[in-house]
Write an enzyme that holds these catalytic residues in place. Structure first.
Site, mmCIF file in Angstrom:
data_model
loop_
_atom_site.group_PDB
_atom_site.id
_atom_site.type_symbol
_atom_site.label_atom_id
_atom_site.label_comp_id
_atom_site.label_asym_id
_atom_site.label_seq_id
_atom_site.Cartn_x
_atom_site.Cartn_y
_atom_site.Cartn_z
ATOM 1 N N GLU A 51 0.818 -1.225 0.000
ATOM 2 C CA GLU A 51 0.000 0.000 0.000
ATOM 3 C C GLU A 51 0.846 1.267 0.000
ATOM 4 O OE1 GLU A 51 -3.110 0.400 -0.443
ATOM 5 O OE2 GLU A 51 -3.934 -1.602 -0.140
ATOM 6 N N ASP A 65 -6.876 7.781 -0.463
ATOM 7 C CA ASP A 65 -6.382 6.837 0.546
ATOM 8 C C ASP A 65 -5.213 7.459 1.310
ATOM 9 O OD1 ASP A 65 -8.201 4.895 -0.269
ATOM 10 O OD2 ASP A 65 -6.824 4.052 -1.747
HETATM 11 C C1 LIG Z 1 -4.066 5.370 -6.422
HETATM 12 O O1 LIG Z 1 -5.367 4.887 -6.540
HETATM 13 C C2 LIG Z 1 -5.719 4.491 -7.862
HETATM 14 C C3 LIG Z 1 -7.210 4.154 -7.842
HETATM 15 O O2 LIG Z 1 -7.496 3.181 -6.880
HETATM 16 C C4 LIG Z 1 -4.839 3.322 -8.265
HETATM 17 O O3 LIG Z 1 -5.146 2.912 -9.568
HETATM 18 C C5 LIG Z 1 -3.371 3.740 -8.192
HETATM 19 O O4 LIG Z 1 -2.544 2.620 -8.453
HETATM 20 C C6 LIG Z 1 -3.056 4.296 -6.824
HETATM 21 N N1 LIG Z 1 -1.718 4.871 -6.838
HETATM 22 C C7 LIG Z 1 -0.764 4.416 -6.043
HETATM 23 C C8 LIG Z 1 0.540 5.142 -6.144
HETATM 24 O O5 LIG Z 1 -0.922 3.507 -5.255
#
Ligand SMILES: *[C@@H]1O[C@H](CO)[C@@H](O)[C@H](O)[C@H]1NC(C)=O
Length: 135
Positions: A51, A65
């Site tokens: 994450e 998030d």
């Molecule tokens: C941020 O969230 C988007 C949508 O859930 C996702 O596609 C993307 O990979 C995420 N970016 C990171 C850096 O985790």
């Protein structure tokens, strides 16, 4: 112009001062002090790695998030100036270097939805022993 630059530098300093990148084993040890059962520790360590790479200040502005567990502002915390969401918390408090409150919220989410609440659990639902190996 120079006062704007001073403010910008100050903001950057504060942001850096509150950010912390955990070591894998440090994370695995510390969450147990917040009551995480040992049998969950390797899975949480795997989830946090995928994450946020253990960065307490991680924010995904497109998904909303926040923090080391990437807790969602859609359900669990509030981006206003009063605590809210399922964890009755400010999302910003999940971005500082204290992860006790993040961990309590993650445990509450786990209690309601289990690990599948984290999309990255797909990488963590097999043998995760390597995440706590040598800790
Ligand atoms: C941020 O969230 C988007 C949508 O859930 C996702 O596609 C993307 O990979 C995420 N970016 C990171 C850096 O985790």
């Amino acid at each position: 112009m120079s006062s704007y630059r001073t403010v910008a530098i100050l903001v950057l300093f504060v942001a850096l001062a509150n950010a912390k990148i955990y070591d894998r084993c440090e994370f695995a040890r510390e969450i147990q002090t917040y009551g995480v059962p040992y049998e969950q520790v390797a899975v949480w360590t795997c989830i946090a790695q995928h994450e946020s790479e253990y960065n307490t200040a991680a924010v995904n502005w497109s998904s909303g998030d926040h923090g080391i567990y990437q807790i969602s502002e859609l359900y669990w915390c509030s981006t206003s100036d009063t605590p809210g969401g399922g964890c009755n918390a400010l999302c910003s408090q999940f971005e500082d270097d204290y992860i006790g409150d993040d961990t309590a919220c993650a445990q509450l989410i786990y209690g309601q939805m289990g690990f599948p609440a984290w999309t990255t659990y797909q990488y963590c639902n097999g043998d995760v022993s390597s995440y706590i190996a040598g800790c």
